[in-house]
Design an enzyme around this catalytic site. Sequence first.
Site, mmCIF file in Angstrom:
data_model
loop_
_atom_site.group_PDB
_atom_site.id
_atom_site.type_symbol
_atom_site.label_atom_id
_atom_site.label_comp_id
_atom_site.label_asym_id
_atom_site.label_seq_id
_atom_site.Cartn_x
_atom_site.Cartn_y
_atom_site.Cartn_z
ATOM 1 C CG ASP A 193 -1.912 -1.107 1.242
ATOM 2 O OD1 ASP A 193 -2.254 -1.591 0.149
ATOM 3 O OD2 ASP A 193 -2.347 -1.506 2.342
ATOM 4 N NE ARG A 194 0.517 8.326 -2.105
ATOM 5 C CZ ARG A 194 -0.095 9.396 -2.583
ATOM 6 N NH1 ARG A 194 -1.353 9.315 -2.983
ATOM 7 N NH2 ARG A 194 0.531 10.550 -2.667
#
Length: 370
Positions: A193-194
Amino acid sequence: MSRKTATGKPAKARVRKPAPRPARRVEARQASVGQDAVQRGAVKKVPERGPKSVSQGVLWVTVDEDNHGQRLDNFLLAQLRGVPRSIIYRIVRKGEVRVNKGRVKPDTRLTTGDQVRIPPVIRKEKAPQAAPGSRVQGVVEAAVVFENDQMLVVNKPSGIAVHGGSGLSFGLIEVLRSARPEARFLELVHRLDRDTSGLVMVAKKRSALRYLQEELRQRRIRKQYHALVAGDWPDKLGRIDEPLLRYEMSNGERRVRVDEAGKASLTTFRCLARYKGYSLVEASPVTGRTHQIRVHSVCAGHPIAGDDKYMDDVSLKAFRSVGGQRLMLHARALELALPVSGEAVRFEAPYDDVFDHVLSRLEVRAAGAG
């Protein structure tokens, strides 16, 4: 007297039209006037538009060892980036694509040394993309913790997506490609995930990509994450195997929830440290579902600190009050057998300054309370 014709009727008068005047050569003067007007700002100069599509002639591509065993359709998608899959299938179906001069099907497996004929294909020209700057390239290059001829392992900073899209001009993989223009092949093996920091594998060869992804499918690569969660994590809670279902919210955002209709998911947990109101845990995902650790932590009643998707507003505000500014989830370690050599290795990534700072503040707070 008026003249008469042979029929005795008066002849019609002939009207002589004036000869057309020769066209005056005013183009040069008009161009000069127009240029003066542009300079004065009276006329807006319309920029010339570039081509909307590009086309190449017939290509003959020799399949190398790295593409051995690849399906023809996937091979063509890589060779003709930006061309829709529907067009790829159409040119194969019409016999315009040949392998060793013979007709083939989309699922044909290629062999080293095969000669692939690729016909002329018109594709839309991509709009210029924002290029990663030298600073971000330097940050990502400095985050490389391992590299050989087959792969890279990068300690991805929080806040950088692994790839561009959804409003992002570029991500980790685009930065690496920009920093290494000579690299023939760079592809993500898996994703983070970012807002999650930590270890990401990047393949430098297609054969390495296939090997590492198969190792992930067979669960032979071990991943360990460190997460700071809200509350006191119980020692007896060592595994969560609730099924997870992806769904879409009304605003189009994708989320995940525990649901019997979802996919089987398993995460093991171990408490590493306890602070006032928080616990540091090690989470090892056995399966690889989207947001798996985040949702399993919520399911246990201990959401990950700083998680603005799954943490309630009150808990999120409380975490912000102790200086928390990021999702406290970090891909800490990877254990795997390297491609080609088979050497067993373990990689570890240190926390970034923000993660470290939060833990230090919690330690100080716990010491003061004691």
